[in-house]
Design a protein around this motif. Structure first.
Motif, PDB file in Angstrom:
ATOM      1  N   CYS A   1       0.852  -1.185   0.000  1.00  0.00           N
ATOM      2  CA  CYS A   1       0.000   0.000   0.000  1.00  0.00           C
ATOM      3  C   CYS A   1       0.891   1.240   0.000  1.00  0.00           C
ATOM      4  N   GLU A   2       0.729   2.105  -1.015  1.00  0.00           N
ATOM      5  CA  GLU A   2       1.618   3.253  -1.154  1.00  0.00           C
ATOM      6  C   GLU A   2       0.846   4.517  -1.525  1.00  0.00           C
ATOM      7  N   LEU A   3       1.258   5.629  -0.943  1.00  0.00           N
ATOM      8  CA  LEU A   3       0.763   6.931  -1.368  1.00  0.00           C
ATOM      9  C   LEU A   3       1.443   7.291  -2.679  1.00  0.00           C
TER      10      LEU A   3
ATOM     11  N   ILE B   1      -5.882  17.689   0.721  1.00  0.00           N
ATOM     12  CA  ILE B   1      -5.109  16.976   1.743  1.00  0.00           C
ATOM     13  C   ILE B   1      -4.259  17.990   2.512  1.00  0.00           C
ATOM     14  N   ALA B   2      -4.643  18.224   3.760  1.00  0.00           N
ATOM     15  CA  ALA B   2      -3.960  19.256   4.543  1.00  0.00           C
ATOM     16  C   ALA B   2      -2.491  18.931   4.762  1.00  0.00           C
ATOM     17  N   ASP B   3      -2.183  17.678   5.099  1.00  0.00           N
ATOM     18  CA  ASP B   3      -0.801  17.273   5.337  1.00  0.00           C
ATOM     19  C   ASP B   3      -0.618  15.841   4.850  1.00  0.00           C
ATOM     20  N   PRO B   4      -0.006  15.646   3.670  1.00  0.00           N
ATOM     21  CA  PRO B   4       0.158  14.286   3.147  1.00  0.00           C
ATOM     22  C   PRO B   4       1.125  13.436   3.955  1.00  0.00           C
ATOM     23  N   MET B   5       1.838  14.060   4.889  1.00  0.00           N
ATOM     24  CA  MET B   5       2.773  13.319   5.723  1.00  0.00           C
ATOM     25  C   MET B   5       2.144  12.888   7.048  1.00  0.00           C
ATOM     26  N   LYS B   6       0.816  12.941   7.122  1.00  0.00           N
ATOM     27  CA  LYS B   6       0.108  12.488   8.327  1.00  0.00           C
ATOM     28  C   LYS B   6      -1.146  11.709   7.942  1.00  0.00           C
ATOM     29  N   LEU B   7      -0.978  10.744   7.035  1.00  0.00           N
ATOM     30  CA  LEU B   7      -2.118   9.974   6.555  1.00  0.00           C
ATOM     31  C   LEU B   7      -1.987   8.511   6.975  1.00  0.00           C
ATOM     32  N   ALA B   8      -3.091   7.932   7.420  1.00  0.00           N
ATOM     33  CA  ALA B   8      -3.118   6.511   7.779  1.00  0.00           C
ATOM     34  C   ALA B   8      -3.216   5.667   6.514  1.00  0.00           C
TER      35      ALA B   8
ATOM     36  N   GLN C   1      -1.099  -1.838   8.619  1.00  0.00           N
ATOM     37  CA  GLN C   1      -1.475  -0.502   9.080  1.00  0.00           C
ATOM     38  C   GLN C   1      -0.217   0.327   9.271  1.00  0.00           C
ATOM     39  N   GLY C   2      -0.289   1.583   8.899  1.00  0.00           N
ATOM     40  CA  GLY C   2       0.862   2.456   9.055  1.00  0.00           C
ATOM     41  C   GLY C   2       0.469   3.896   8.840  1.00  0.00           C
ATOM     42  N   THR C   3       1.457   4.773   8.774  1.00  0.00           N
ATOM     43  CA  THR C   3       1.213   6.191   8.561  1.00  0.00           C
ATOM     44  C   THR C   3       2.332   6.780   7.711  1.00  0.00           C
ATOM     45  N   THR C   4       1.971   7.709   6.855  1.00  0.00           N
ATOM     46  CA  THR C   4       2.972   8.361   6.013  1.00  0.00           C
ATOM     47  C   THR C   4       3.963   9.170   6.844  1.00  0.00           C
ATOM     48  N   ALA C   5       3.645   9.431   8.095  1.00  0.00           N
ATOM     49  CA  ALA C   5       4.577  10.147   8.966  1.00  0.00           C
ATOM     50  C   ALA C   5       5.872   9.371   9.183  1.00  0.00           C
TER      51      ALA C   5
ATOM     52  N   ILE D   1       5.160   9.435  -8.313  1.00  0.00           N
ATOM     53  CA  ILE D   1       6.133   8.949  -7.335  1.00  0.00           C
ATOM     54  C   ILE D   1       5.402   8.030  -6.361  1.00  0.00           C
ATOM     55  N   LEU D   2       5.795   6.757  -6.355  1.00  0.00           N
ATOM     56  CA  LEU D   2       5.267   5.800  -5.385  1.00  0.00           C
ATOM     57  C   LEU D   2       6.191   5.823  -4.181  1.00  0.00           C
ATOM     58  N   THR D   3       5.659   6.231  -3.032  1.00  0.00           N
ATOM     59  CA  THR D   3       6.503   6.662  -1.918  1.00  0.00           C
ATOM     60  C   THR D   3       6.879   5.568  -0.927  1.00  0.00           C
ATOM     61  N   GLY D   4       6.592   4.307  -1.246  1.00  0.00           N
ATOM     62  CA  GLY D   4       6.985   3.224  -0.348  1.00  0.00           C
ATOM     63  C   GLY D   4       5.842   2.735   0.517  1.00  0.00           C
ATOM     64  N   THR D   5       6.119   1.662   1.261  1.00  0.00           N
ATOM     65  CA  THR D   5       5.080   1.016   2.069  1.00  0.00           C
ATOM     66  C   THR D   5       5.597   0.724   3.474  1.00  0.00           C
ATOM     67  N   PRO D   6       4.715   0.774   4.477  1.00  0.00           N
ATOM     68  CA  PRO D   6       5.129   0.400   5.838  1.00  0.00           C
ATOM     69  C   PRO D   6       5.166  -1.112   6.012  1.00  0.00           C
ATOM     70  N   GLU D   7       5.523  -1.555   7.212  1.00  0.00           N
ATOM     71  CA  GLU D   7       5.571  -2.984   7.504  1.00  0.00           C
ATOM     72  C   GLU D   7       4.164  -3.580   7.499  1.00  0.00           C
ATOM     73  N   GLY D   8       4.115  -4.912   7.480  1.00  0.00           N
ATOM     74  CA  GLY D   8       2.838  -5.599   7.528  1.00  0.00           C
ATOM     75  C   GLY D   8       2.538  -6.367   6.267  1.00  0.00           C
ATOM     76  N   LEU D   9       3.581  -6.910   5.637  1.00  0.00           N
ATOM     77  CA  LEU D   9       3.392  -7.644   4.396  1.00  0.00           C
ATOM     78  C   LEU D   9       2.837  -9.035   4.674  1.00  0.00           C
TER      79      LEU D   9
END
Length: 254
Positions: free
Chosen positions: A99-101, A165-172, A184-188, A213-221
């Motif tokens: 899952c990537e922003l 989007i007020a802050d794209p660096m604070k999205l679930a 589950q993760g957050t762009t923060a 730009i695909l910005t990466g994914t958090p853990e939880g694969l």
């Protein structure tokens, strides 16, 4: 605003959300799901994909977090739309979602300063950048068979404009497989934030409207199998749905 693109009656149309899960054409007509095919929400240009851009994901894969952005390119054949199929090859033993922003560029720029970077963003979408770990050669060559297979990267359903989007660096971010939450993760938690990525990429090449730009994914694969329905969702941006199919089904629908 939210914008999408569909194929309907032999033509491509830009749409916005309608009533009762329908989409609305520019002339106001509404079309129900099942009567059209979703396309990626923009005409995609160059696609930049970030590897290991979340520290928890790098740790999950037993890699050291990179000191500079780890970026590779994706071909246009890799991108597909909302509600599309993605193939799990018969020889794959571990295929996982990511899952990537997705950050969509809206204005041409070269050597963009970090403080000006967000002015070059048109908006955001949701991407699911599937990977087959069997095909990963090594840390420095993650891209060809792993990341450039046909329809391995669903994108959509919407492009949400930057002002929404007020802050794209604070999205679930979250992923559900057959309705069960698995990621589950957050762009923060990104290692390199959006302005840093835009400044870095534009330091050696021009960015153009439609670049993604695909910005990466958090853990939880987690491993996904043929028949699984995968939902990748990002707060305020949307929920992207995709189904995994086997070789036989893929061949029958291709």
């Amino acid at each position: 605003m939210k914008f999408g693109r569909i194929a309907w009656q032999g033509a491509i149309h830009e749409v916005t959300p309608g009533s009762d899960a329908k989409v609305r054409l520019a002339d106001g007509r509404e079309i129900a799901e099942g009567q059209f095919t979703w396309l990626p929400p923009v005409e995609v240009g160059t696609v930049f994909a970030l590897g290991l851009n979340y520290a928890d994901h790098a740790k999950e894969l037993a890699f050291k977090a990179p000191e500079t952005p780890l970026v590779f390119l994706k071909g246009p054949n890799a991108i597909t739309g909302h509600k599309a199929f993605s193939r799990r090859p018969a020889d794959a033993t571990y295929m996982h979602y990511e899952c990537e922003l997705a950050v969509v560029i809206g204005k041409t720029g070269y050597r963009i300063a970090k403080e000006d970077a967000m002015d070059h963003v048109a908006g955001y979408s949701v991407a699911n950048d599937y990977a087959i770990r069997d095909y990963l050669e090594n840390y420095y060559r993650p891209n060809l068979r792993v990341k450039n297979r046909d329809a391995c990267t669903p994108l959509g359903p919407w492009l949400v404009t930057r002002d929404e989007i007020a802050d794209p660096m604070k999205l679930a971010l979250s992923t559900r497989v057959n309705g069960k939450t698995t990621q589950q993760g957050t762009t923060a938690d990104m290692i390199f934030d959006i302005p840093t990525l835009i400044a870095y990429l534009s330091s050696f090449m021009t960015l153009n409207p439609g670049d993604v730009i695909l910005t990466g994914t958090p853990e939880g694969l987690a491993d996904v199998k043929a028949g699984d329905v995968v939902e990748t969702e990002i707060e305020g941006v949307g929920c992207l749905i995709n189904t995994i199919v086997d070789d036989q089904t893929w061949s029958a629908t291709a």
